[in-house]
Design an enzyme around this catalytic site. Sequence first.
Site, short mmCIF file in Angstrom:
data_model
loop_
_atom_site.label_atom_id
_atom_site.label_comp_id
_atom_site.label_asym_id
_atom_site.label_seq_id
_atom_site.Cartn_x
_atom_site.Cartn_y
_atom_site.Cartn_z
N ASN A 16 0.84 -1.21 0.00
CA ASN A 16 0.00 0.00 0.00
C ASN A 16 0.87 1.25 0.00
O ASN A 16 0.55 2.24 -0.66
CB ASN A 16 -0.96 0.00 1.18
N HIS A 111 -8.37 -1.08 5.71
CA HIS A 111 -8.72 -2.38 6.31
C HIS A 111 -9.32 -3.29 5.23
O HIS A 111 -10.17 -2.84 4.45
CB HIS A 111 -9.73 -2.16 7.44
N GLU A 145 -11.53 3.38 18.79
CA GLU A 145 -12.13 2.05 18.62
C GLU A 145 -11.46 1.34 17.43
O GLU A 145 -11.38 1.92 16.34
CB GLU A 145 -13.63 2.24 18.34
N LEU A 146 -10.99 0.13 17.61
CA LEU A 146 -10.28 -0.60 16.56
C LEU A 146 -11.14 -0.73 15.30
O LEU A 146 -12.26 -1.25 15.35
CB LEU A 146 -9.87 -2.00 17.07
N GLU A 176 -7.38 -2.33 -2.80
CA GLU A 176 -6.80 -1.45 -1.77
C GLU A 176 -5.86 -0.44 -2.43
O GLU A 176 -5.86 0.75 -2.11
CB GLU A 176 -6.00 -2.28 -0.76
C1 GRF Z 1 -3.38 -4.78 3.86
O1 GRF Z 1 -4.19 -5.87 3.51
C2 GRF Z 1 -4.14 -3.79 4.69
O2 GRF Z 1 -5.48 -3.72 4.36
C3 GRF Z 1 -3.98 -4.32 6.08
O3 GRF Z 1 -2.66 -4.83 6.12
C4 GRF Z 1 -2.25 -5.20 4.81
C5 GRF Z 1 -0.97 -4.48 4.54
O4 GRF Z 1 -0.37 -4.88 3.33
N1 GRF Z 1 -4.26 -3.30 7.06
P1 GRF Z 1 0.86 -4.08 2.75
O5 GRF Z 1 1.95 -4.08 3.83
O6 GRF Z 1 0.40 -2.71 2.39
O7 GRF Z 1 1.30 -4.85 1.54
#
Ligand code: GRF
Length: 190
Positions: A16, A111, A145-146, A176
């Site tokens: 990401n 998420h 809150e998580l 994502e």
């Molecule tokens: C992703 O699936 C994100 O949604 C979650 O952790 C993962 C991180 O992946 N919170 P990366 O390190 O960005 O490849």
Amino acid sequence: MLKQPIGVFISGRGTNLQSIVKACKLKDFPGKVEIVFSNNHEAAGLKFARKNNINVITLDYSKYKDADDYDKEIIRLLKPHKLKLICLAGYMRILSKKIINQYPDKIINIHPSLLPDYKGLNTHRRVIENNETITGCTVHYVNQELDGGKIILQKKVKIDDDETEISLAEKVLKEEHAIYPEAIRLVLTR
Ligand code: GRF
């Protein structure tokens, strides 16, 4: 376009982070990754950050008394960078009240589920076990809150009959990478 300084927090592979950095290279994108922070000095994403000449900070949690103490140090180290936004991207520590209050409405997270469904870990496994037909990913503000803060953007993903945890994770991750930069653009231009 004026590029506002962003911090990205990671703990692992950092795909990401890569999609955010890629978007930041676009002329008309309103942000620039100023700093990458990690609690894990071995996070694969750090290599990518360094290669792209992005400042990196790592802090080993075990050297601090508690989460408040740890986050206090993060705040101190981030201050000179005058961040307009912090993006959690696979950051595996829960933030303390201290840092959340320091950056009100300026911390967001991604998420891998359609929140408010499937908060927490192992989302893809639970989604498949429950025979869901649709899942997705969510970018949201971070509060105490998580996985519970206000939703900024979501994208749905269809689950096939023969879907596995691995194939689903791959499909969701692709989305994502599309929605995180889009959400950052929204937040920074709001
Ligand atoms: C992703 O699936 C994100 O949604 C979650 O952790 C993962 C991180 O992946 N919170 P990366 O390190 O960005 O490849």
